[in-house]
Each structure stands twice: as C-alpha cells, then as structure tokens.
Design a protein around this motif. Structure first.
Motif, PDB file in Angstrom:
ATOM      1  N   VAL A  76       0.833  -1.210   0.000  1.00 41.64           N
ATOM      2  CA  VAL A  76       0.000   0.000   0.000  1.00 41.64           C
ATOM      3  C   VAL A  76       0.862   1.252   0.000  1.00 41.64           C
ATOM      4  O   VAL A  76       0.600   2.206  -0.764  1.00 41.64           O
ATOM      5  CB  VAL A  76      -0.952  -0.003   1.227  1.00 41.64           C
ATOM      6  N   LEU A  77       1.893   1.280   0.839  1.00 37.63           N
ATOM      7  CA  LEU A  77       2.765   2.457   0.907  1.00 37.63           C
ATOM      8  C   LEU A  77       3.461   2.709  -0.430  1.00 37.63           C
ATOM      9  O   LEU A  77       3.599   3.861  -0.869  1.00 37.63           O
ATOM     10  CB  LEU A  77       3.799   2.276   2.019  1.00 37.63           C
ATOM     11  N   TYR A  78       3.910   1.642  -1.087  1.00 44.66           N
ATOM     12  CA  TYR A  78       4.601   1.796  -2.377  1.00 44.66           C
ATOM     13  C   TYR A  78       3.662   2.431  -3.409  1.00 44.66           C
ATOM     14  O   TYR A  78       4.042   3.351  -4.139  1.00 44.66           O
ATOM     15  CB  TYR A  78       5.092   0.434  -2.871  1.00 44.66           C
ATOM     16  N   VAL A  79       2.408   1.938  -3.452  1.00 42.39           N
ATOM     17  CA  VAL A  79       1.434   2.465  -4.423  1.00 42.39           C
ATOM     18  C   VAL A  79       1.059   3.905  -4.079  1.00 42.39           C
ATOM     19  O   VAL A  79       0.987   4.765  -4.965  1.00 42.39           O
ATOM     20  CB  VAL A  79       0.174   1.568  -4.447  1.00 42.39           C
ATOM     21  N   GLN A  80       0.833   4.194  -2.799  1.00 39.86           N
ATOM     22  CA  GLN A  80       0.417   5.542  -2.402  1.00 39.86           C
ATOM     23  C   GLN A  80       1.473   6.584  -2.733  1.00 39.86           C
ATOM     24  O   GLN A  80       1.131   7.737  -3.023  1.00 39.86           O
ATOM     25  CB  GLN A  80       0.109   5.561  -0.899  1.00 39.86           C
ATOM     26  N   GLU A  81       2.722   6.211  -2.685  1.00 37.30           N
ATOM     27  CA  GLU A  81       3.808   7.169  -2.964  1.00 37.30           C
ATOM     28  C   GLU A  81       3.991   7.451  -4.447  1.00 37.30           C
ATOM     29  O   GLU A  81       4.819   8.280  -4.825  1.00 37.30           O
ATOM     30  CB  GLU A  81       5.118   6.636  -2.377  1.00 37.30           C
ATOM     31  N   ARG A  82       3.176   6.790  -5.306  1.00 34.92           N
ATOM     32  CA  ARG A  82       3.353   6.941  -6.753  1.00 34.92           C
ATOM     33  C   ARG A  82       2.022   7.241  -7.456  1.00 34.92           C
ATOM     34  O   ARG A  82       1.522   6.440  -8.256  1.00 34.92           O
ATOM     35  CB  ARG A  82       4.005   5.674  -7.334  1.00 34.92           C
ATOM     36  N   PRO A  83       1.435   8.395  -7.173  1.00 35.80           N
ATOM     37  CA  PRO A  83       0.184   8.760  -7.858  1.00 35.80           C
ATOM     38  C   PRO A  83       0.429   9.042  -9.345  1.00 35.80           C
ATOM     39  O   PRO A  83       1.438   9.667  -9.716  1.00 35.80           O
ATOM     40  CB  PRO A  83      -0.266  10.028  -7.126  1.00 35.80           C
ATOM     41  N   SER A  84      -0.480   8.532 -10.178  1.00 38.00           N
ATOM     42  CA  SER A  84      -0.424   8.748 -11.641  1.00 38.00           C
ATOM     43  C   SER A  84       0.887   8.271 -12.244  1.00 38.00           C
ATOM     44  O   SER A  84       1.383   8.855 -13.219  1.00 38.00           O
ATOM     45  CB  SER A  84      -0.651  10.231 -11.977  1.00 38.00           C
ATOM     46  N   GLU A  85       1.452   7.214 -11.702  1.00 39.29           N
ATOM     47  CA  GLU A  85       2.704   6.652 -12.232  1.00 39.29           C
ATOM     48  C   GLU A  85       2.476   5.220 -12.700  1.00 39.29           C
ATOM     49  O   GLU A  85       1.625   4.506 -12.167  1.00 39.29           O
ATOM     50  CB  GLU A  85       3.808   6.664 -11.171  1.00 39.29           C
ATOM     51  N   GLU A  86       3.266   4.819 -13.694  1.00 39.76           N
ATOM     52  CA  GLU A  86       3.195   3.434 -14.172  1.00 39.76           C
ATOM     53  C   GLU A  86       4.070   2.558 -13.280  1.00 39.76           C
ATOM     54  O   GLU A  86       5.205   2.908 -12.967  1.00 39.76           O
ATOM     55  CB  GLU A  86       3.655   3.328 -15.620  1.00 39.76           C
TER      56      GLU A  86
END
Length: 419
Positions: free
Chosen positions: A238-248
């Motif tokens: 979750v932390l990894y995804v949250q730190e990368r908004p609008s990123e592939e």
C-alpha cells in the motif's frame, strides 16, 4: 445523535466490564462488595440486589467497586453512646440505630459499654430502663443505621484486608484483565464477521473499472514485487502504491502458484490534507479460518498493547508531549470520526480503547490498580501491609493529580476543537 449513543455505549461497556472484573473476584474471595458504580458524583440511578448496591452516577469519568474495609464505613461506637437495637427471631441484634432513634419505636435503647462488629460480634451494654448489664450477640448480617441510612456490617472475614495477598491482588488485577479479555472477544467477533487480514499483499475485491481490473488482476492474487522490489506484506504494498500517484508500475503476481507479469498506471487521489496519493482499486484479502480467527484476538491485543506501551515510554522520556494525549472530549471527537466509517471500525476502536484502559490502569501510580498492586507487592515482601492511613494519603494525592491531568488534557482537547 448516533455518536452520542455510540460514545455512551462504548464508555459504559468499557467501565462496566472493568468493574465487573473487580466485583466478580471480590465475591469469589468472600469480600463484601457494598457498591458497584458506573461514574462518580451524585447518583442518578440505583438498584440493590442482595448485598450490593448498583448505581449509575452523574460524572462519566470511570467507576468503582466499593469493598468492605477499603475505607472507613461506619461510625465508631464508643462507651457511653446511647443506641437503639432491634432483634431477629434468634434474639440476635440485627439492627443498630445510631441516631433518630424516635423513628424506630420498636427499638430498645441501651448504653454501649463495649461493641465488636469485626471479630466477636458482641454488644455489651446497659439497659437504660432496668440498669441491667447485658451482652447480646450481633447477627453477621446486621444493619448499622445512621441518619436513617442502612449499612450492612462487615465482619473482618468479609473485609478486603482479611484476605491473602494473592486474593487481594487478583481482585485488583481483575479489572484490567477483563478489559484485555473484552478486546480479545471483540477481535474474535470481527474475525468471524469480516475475517482476519492476510499479512501478504493478497487481493480481496477488485473495483470495477479500476487500474487493477484493467491490468487483469483478480481476487486472490498475491503481489510479490513491484518494479523489481520485493513486497513482503500488505502495508509495504500500500505504501509503495500511495507514494506513486499517476505513475506506471510493473507488478509481479502469484496466482495459485503461477507467476504473472503485468503493469498499470495508478489513479491519483487527493486526501483531506491536500496530499496526492496513488490508488489502484483493490481491497485487502481476509481469512476466516477458525484457527486464524482464534489467534487473531490474542495477536491484536499484543500488537496494540505494544504500541501503547511504546507511546507511554516516549511520554516518560519526553519524546512525546502531553499535547498528544486525549481526554474525554478528544475521545468523543475521535469516536465521531470512527462512527462515520462503519460499525466494524467502531468495534475495532472500542477494542483499542479497552486495551488502553487496561494498560493505563496497571501503571504503578497511586489511585490506579497498578498503584494498589504496588502496595500489595510491598506487603508481600514486608510480611504486613502499609498503614492504611498512609496508603490512603498516597491514593488521595494520586487521585488529585490524575484529576488535574484530566482537566489539563480536556482543556487541550477543547483548544484543538477551535483551532
């Protein structure tokens, strides 16, 4: 209105369970429990059953079980006192009237020469009519009447101080113990209703039209790595995804033993603080296996308890300021926020507060259960208890300081509301 009802229910439940522990073990030890109270201050409801008066009091700041011998209970009757006495069928004294004797026309008025309400249960007196010197036996369940208020006498073997250190310690410890047990039961209930959160980054539901669905992720998939970085648990994912908004991001997925490679572009979501975080539209997987649910109750209490103890340690060492503490107003505000998120989160919050109440009460501070256990430990080592008057002074000072702390914390809560 929902928040008010939820807060009253939660507060009542936590205090009721805590004090119920004290009550149950007091009765098991043979102690006379005079009162079981929720709240402090003036009574707004009372009900007597057998020996115990059950009350709800005005100030919602805790509760108590008043056990015989905890504090001075009845006026000491010295030689020369004139009292009224009534008898039962066995000709034993079953009512001792100290004042307002005229309201008890059937009472016999005598002058006290000697009275023992603790051990021998006898009254040696002079009959004021005949001047005869008489000794009466006192019934073990006799009533002591002062200002028309009846109090059951407590022979020494029914008093707190007469019991062994072990029984007294168990009676004191039972309150916090019941709070821990309540939390375990709540977590069991949550486990059976929604399941136990799986530690791995395993997916529950996949939101329709979300980046996860477009990447053909399905329920039960386990994310093992993102962008080549190994993912060990759900929090890390979750932390990894949250730190990368609008990123592939590139995902490696374990699907029933088969490794699948896929990629997606995260959605961008704005939080209440204005921060942008990434989301892919999935929920956590839950396990409803009975063994997992059973262990979940204990592991959650341990993990949350450890966090609370760490916070208390930081408070003691100055790493955390008193401003971080919340009083009744702060807890009410937090409860309001939790109630909006659903009943399951409300019960989770209740369990966390129950653990917190149990731990705080075990702190070795006067007026708390931990302080009483500390004095009982001293008694066990020394072989005899501390003088009750000295212990009472310690508890009074401790209670006064706790009230000052509560006032300060409540003031901070109110200030935060208007910031």
């Amino acid at each position: 209105m929902n928040t008010v009802i939820a807060f009253i229910f939660m507060f009542g439940l936590l205090v009721f369970i805590h004090e119920l522990g004290h009550l149950i073990f007091a009765k098991r030890a043979g102690m006379l429990a005079r009162e079981f109270a929720i709240g402090f201050g003036p009574k707004i409801f009372s009900y007597r059953k057998d020996e115990t008066l059950y009350t709800i009091r005005l100030l919602p700041i805790g509760g108590y079980v008043r056990v015989a011998g905890d504090d001075p209970e009845i006026v000491e009757l010295k030689p020369g006192y004139h009292i009224g006495i009534e008898f039962n069928e066995q000709n034993k004294v079953n009512k001792i009237i100290v004042n307002n004797k005229s309201k008890y026309p059937n009472a016999k008025v005598v002058e006290v020469e000697h009275i023992d309400l603790d051990h021998d249960l006898i009254l040696l007196c002079h009959d004021l009519n005949t001047e005869e010197r008489i000794q009466y036996e006192i019934d073990r369940k006799a009533l002591f009447v002062m200002d028309e208020k009846e109090t059951l006498i407590a022979p020494y073997d029914r008093q707190f101080g007469s019991k062994s250190v072990g029984k007294k310690a168990m009676q004191v410890f039972a309150g916090p113990l019941m709070n821990f047990l309540l939390a375990i039961v709540i977590f069991w209930g949550l486990g059976f209703v929604q399941g136990v959160p799986v530690e791995e980054a395993s997916l529950g539901s996949v939101e329709e039209g979300s980046p996860a669905e477009q990447a053909e992720l399905v329920e039960g998939d386990t994310i093992t790595s993102i962008d080549g970085k190994e993912i060990n648990d759900w929090t890390e994912f979750v932390l990894y995804v949250q730190e990368r908004p609008s990123e592939e991001i590139a995902l490696t997925v374990d699907r029933a033993g088969e490794t699948i490679e896929t990629s997606l572009v995260t959605n961008s979501y704005e939080t209440e603080t204005g921060e942008m975080i990434g989301r892919i539209g999935v929920t956590r997987d839950f396990d409803k296996a009975p063994l997992e649910v059973f262990s979940y109750g204990f592991t959650q209490v341990y993990e949350i308890g450890k966090l609370i103890l760490d916070a208390l340690g930081m408070l003691v060492t100055g790493q955390l300021s008193l401003d971080a503490l919340a009083g009744p107003v702060g807890i009410y505000t937090a409860t309001d926020e939790v109630v909006q998120t659903g009943i399951l989160n409300f019960f989770m919050w209740t369990a966390m507060l129950s653990i917190n109440l149990g731990i705080v009460n075990l702190l070795p501070l006067p007026a708390l259960d931990g302080g009483r256990l500390m004095f009982l430990g001293y008694e066990a080592i020394r072989g005899k208890p501390l003088d009750p008057q000295k212990e009472g002074i310690f508890h009074f000072i401790g209670f006064a300081l706790l009230m000052l702390l509560m006032i300060a914390v409540t003031w901070n809560d109110i200030e935060r509301l208007f910031m």
